[in-house]
Design a protein around this motif. Structure first.
Motif, PDB file in Angstrom:
ATOM      1  N   ASN A   1       0.827  -1.210   0.000  1.00  0.00           N
ATOM      2  CA  ASN A   1       0.000   0.000   0.000  1.00  0.00           C
ATOM      3  C   ASN A   1       0.862   1.261   0.000  1.00  0.00           C
ATOM      4  O   ASN A   1       0.578   2.220  -0.736  1.00  0.00           O
ATOM      5  CB  ASN A   1      -0.910   0.006   1.230  1.00  0.00           C
ATOM      6  CG  ASN A   1      -1.987  -1.061   1.173  1.00  0.00           C
ATOM      7  OD1 ASN A   1      -2.417  -1.469   0.094  1.00  0.00           O
ATOM      8  ND2 ASN A   1      -2.411  -1.535   2.322  1.00  0.00           N
TER       9      ASN A   1
ATOM     10  N   ILE B   1       0.920   4.236  -2.873  1.00  0.00           N
ATOM     11  CA  ILE B   1       0.677   5.633  -2.510  1.00  0.00           C
ATOM     12  C   ILE B   1       1.854   6.510  -2.921  1.00  0.00           C
ATOM     13  O   ILE B   1       1.677   7.590  -3.505  1.00  0.00           O
ATOM     14  CB  ILE B   1       0.391   5.737  -1.000  1.00  0.00           C
ATOM     15  CG1 ILE B   1      -0.976   5.114  -0.682  1.00  0.00           C
ATOM     16  CG2 ILE B   1       0.454   7.189  -0.527  1.00  0.00           C
ATOM     17  CD1 ILE B   1      -1.231   4.897   0.794  1.00  0.00           C
TER      18      ILE B   1
ATOM     19  N   GLY C   1      -3.862   9.226  -9.486  1.00  0.00           N
ATOM     20  CA  GLY C   1      -4.796   9.111  -8.377  1.00  0.00           C
ATOM     21  C   GLY C   1      -5.300   7.707  -8.144  1.00  0.00           C
ATOM     22  O   GLY C   1      -5.599   7.331  -7.006  1.00  0.00           O
ATOM     23  N   GLU C   2      -5.367   6.897  -9.208  1.00  0.00           N
ATOM     24  CA  GLU C   2      -5.881   5.540  -9.043  1.00  0.00           C
ATOM     25  C   GLU C   2      -4.936   4.684  -8.195  1.00  0.00           C
ATOM     26  O   GLU C   2      -5.382   3.795  -7.451  1.00  0.00           O
ATOM     27  CB  GLU C   2      -6.122   4.878 -10.408  1.00  0.00           C
ATOM     28  CG  GLU C   2      -4.871   4.545 -11.215  1.00  0.00           C
ATOM     29  CD  GLU C   2      -4.272   5.715 -11.980  1.00  0.00           C
ATOM     30  OE1 GLU C   2      -3.335   5.476 -12.774  1.00  0.00           O
ATOM     31  OE2 GLU C   2      -4.756   6.862 -11.813  1.00  0.00           O
TER      32      GLU C   2
ATOM     33  N   SER D   1      -5.479   5.815  -4.567  1.00  0.00           N
ATOM     34  CA  SER D   1      -6.752   5.275  -4.080  1.00  0.00           C
ATOM     35  C   SER D   1      -6.657   3.793  -3.765  1.00  0.00           C
ATOM     36  O   SER D   1      -7.218   3.320  -2.769  1.00  0.00           O
ATOM     37  CB  SER D   1      -7.852   5.511  -5.122  1.00  0.00           C
ATOM     38  OG  SER D   1      -8.101   6.892  -5.294  1.00  0.00           O
TER      39      SER D   1
ATOM     40  N   LEU E   1      -4.760   3.439  -0.495  1.00  0.00           N
ATOM     41  CA  LEU E   1      -5.434   4.034   0.659  1.00  0.00           C
ATOM     42  C   LEU E   1      -6.792   3.399   0.930  1.00  0.00           C
ATOM     43  O   LEU E   1      -7.112   3.063   2.068  1.00  0.00           O
ATOM     44  CB  LEU E   1      -5.595   5.539   0.439  1.00  0.00           C
ATOM     45  CG  LEU E   1      -6.293   6.342   1.546  1.00  0.00           C
ATOM     46  CD1 LEU E   1      -5.555   6.196   2.873  1.00  0.00           C
ATOM     47  CD2 LEU E   1      -6.399   7.811   1.147  1.00  0.00           C
ATOM     48  N   ASP E   2      -7.581   3.215  -0.122  1.00  0.00           N
ATOM     49  CA  ASP E   2      -8.967   2.800   0.058  1.00  0.00           C
ATOM     50  C   ASP E   2      -9.323   1.477  -0.601  1.00  0.00           C
ATOM     51  O   ASP E   2     -10.502   1.126  -0.697  1.00  0.00           O
ATOM     52  CB  ASP E   2      -9.909   3.891  -0.479  1.00  0.00           C
ATOM     53  CG  ASP E   2      -9.852   5.149   0.368  1.00  0.00           C
ATOM     54  OD1 ASP E   2      -9.870   5.027   1.605  1.00  0.00           O
ATOM     55  OD2 ASP E   2      -9.766   6.259  -0.203  1.00  0.00           O
TER      56      ASP E   2
ATOM     57  N   GLY F   1      -6.570  -1.843   1.679  1.00  0.00           N
ATOM     58  CA  GLY F   1      -5.788  -0.620   1.680  1.00  0.00           C
ATOM     59  C   GLY F   1      -5.476  -0.146   3.091  1.00  0.00           C
ATOM     60  O   GLY F   1      -5.845  -0.764   4.097  1.00  0.00           O
TER      61      GLY F   1
ATOM     62  N   ARG G   1      -6.481   2.382   5.021  1.00  0.00           N
ATOM     63  CA  ARG G   1      -7.573   2.671   5.960  1.00  0.00           C
ATOM     64  C   ARG G   1      -8.188   1.376   6.479  1.00  0.00           C
ATOM     65  O   ARG G   1      -8.471   1.241   7.678  1.00  0.00           O
ATOM     66  CB  ARG G   1      -8.634   3.541   5.291  1.00  0.00           C
ATOM     67  CG  ARG G   1      -8.262   5.019   5.172  1.00  0.00           C
ATOM     68  CD  ARG G   1      -9.464   5.859   4.796  1.00  0.00           C
ATOM     69  NE  ARG G   1      -9.177   7.289   4.807  1.00  0.00           N
ATOM     70  CZ  ARG G   1      -9.149   8.062   3.721  1.00  0.00           C
ATOM     71  NH1 ARG G   1      -9.381   7.526   2.521  1.00  0.00           N
ATOM     72  NH2 ARG G   1      -8.885   9.350   3.818  1.00  0.00           N
TER      73      ARG G   1
END
Length: 357
Positions: A210, A214, A223-224, A227, A230-231, A235, A237
């Motif tokens: 991860n 990032i 951005g993908e 994401s 992170l998400d 990921g 979070r």
């Protein structure tokens, strides 16, 4: 990431008025000098995991790592010097991590000191990797796809460091030259694609996957990738919600707690620079803060970690390598327990090095 001229100027002022930071800068420079005095070495082969590589056959000790001796490896216990492909390819694992970390230091001190020789050498390292990356075969792997290593998580550590070094070079005008920088971007994107293809679930290794996505996504402005790291389903979070116990321990135990925390720390700092502050989110911030102090609740009286499961015996929290982690934890969380461990660390002599494998 990206690093701004204002941030660099602020750090220059801080170093100029803080003797301990100036000494740290000077110490890093002594480590970097040999890299300015010799050609950059990249191995012809990828790293290999084997039972006998990197280990003394007489006493089982791990061979000492010397980044400037790729083919002669010294046993610190018995003094024997060993050669051969297995030892060399075991050495490569540590060397590729070491060299990419030196690229960060070269780029950082180059930008802070406005020294183009340091910045240029950092760019040379990244450009050399870009020229050679596809020559390393994606085979003979143990845990997931990788070109330079034998497992994806190792390539993730390497890619994090490459992306951080590249972001620092972006802040120095005139260092990057096309099409060299485009080749570095292509390498970073390809490596991120490999890493993203191998989901390790809730494992500590996925924390590094991860972080790499990032870091690569922030530098590439993709951005993908950010994401996904992170998400995504596993990921950052989600890991902070699922992998941290109520008392703040990483679910796989102390041996993996610090490994995962290091990845989470790096990813959190990269995200913070992009406007996402996980420390101020709920529940992510609480879990992150708890990860710093949880091991202090179970540490033994001599400040060594319990040797549970497959953890090595006698790992001391007073090692200099822990200082950065505690310093970041202090700044981001302000927890008093971290102040205490930092005071103990700085007041102590470094523990003796174990030669056990």
């Amino acid at each position: 990431m990206p690093v701004t001229a204002a941030e660099l100027s602020e750090r220059r002022v801080a170093i100029g008025r803080t003797p301990v930071l100036a000494r740290l800068r000077d110490r890093l420079l002594t480590f970097l000098t040999p890299l300015l005095q010799r050609p950059i070495y990249l191995p012809d082969q990828k790293a290999l995991l084997s039972r006998d590589g990197g280990v003394c056959p007489d006493d089982g000790s791990r061979l000492a790592f010397d980044p400037f001796r790729p083919h002669r490896h010294h046993c610190s216990r018995c003094g024997r010097v060993l050669e051969g492909e297995r030892h060399h390819r075991a050495w490569i694992t540590r060397y590729q991590i070491w060299l990419s970390e030196r690229a960060i230091h070269l780029a950082l001190i180059g930008a802070l000191d406005q020294d183009p020789a340091l910045s240029r050498r950092a760019a040379d390292i990244l450009e050399a990797y870009a020229a050679r990356y596809r020559d390393y075969p994606n085979r003979d792997n143990v845990l997931g796809p990788s070109r330079l290593f034998f497992s994806t998580y190792l390539e993730s550590i390497w890619l994090c460091q490459v992306a951080i070094a590249a972001s620092l070079l972006d802040a120095v005008p005139g260092i990057w030259q096309e099409p060299a920088v485009e080749r570095v971007r292509e390498m970073v994107a390809e490596s991120a694609g490999l890493i993203g293809s191998f989901d390790e679930g809730w494992s500590n290794r996925q924390a590094w996957n991860n972080a790499a996505l990032i870091a690569a996504g922030r530098w590439l402005d993709a951005g993908e990738l950010v994401s996904a790291g992170l998400d995504g389903g596993h990921g950052m979070r989600a890991q902070l919600e699922q992998c941290v116990s109520g008392d703040g321990m990483w679910f796989e135990g102390e041996n993996y707690h610090f490994f995962a925390l290091r990845a989470l720390l790096i990813a959190a700092e990269i995200l913070r620079a992009g406007g996402v502050d996980l420390y101020n989110e709920s529940p992510s911030g609480g879990a992150l803060a708890a990860l710093y102090v949880a091991p202090l609740k179970t540490v033994l009286p001599d400040l060594t970690l319990p040797a549970r499961s497959d953890a090595p015996f006698g790992v001391s929290l007073l090692q200099p390598r822990f200082a950065e982690l505690w310093e970041m934890g202090r700044v981001r969380t302000g927890q008093p327990a971290i102040e205490k461990i930092l005071a103990d660390l700085y007041a102590s002599e470094p523990p003796a090095i174990s030669h056990q494998p």
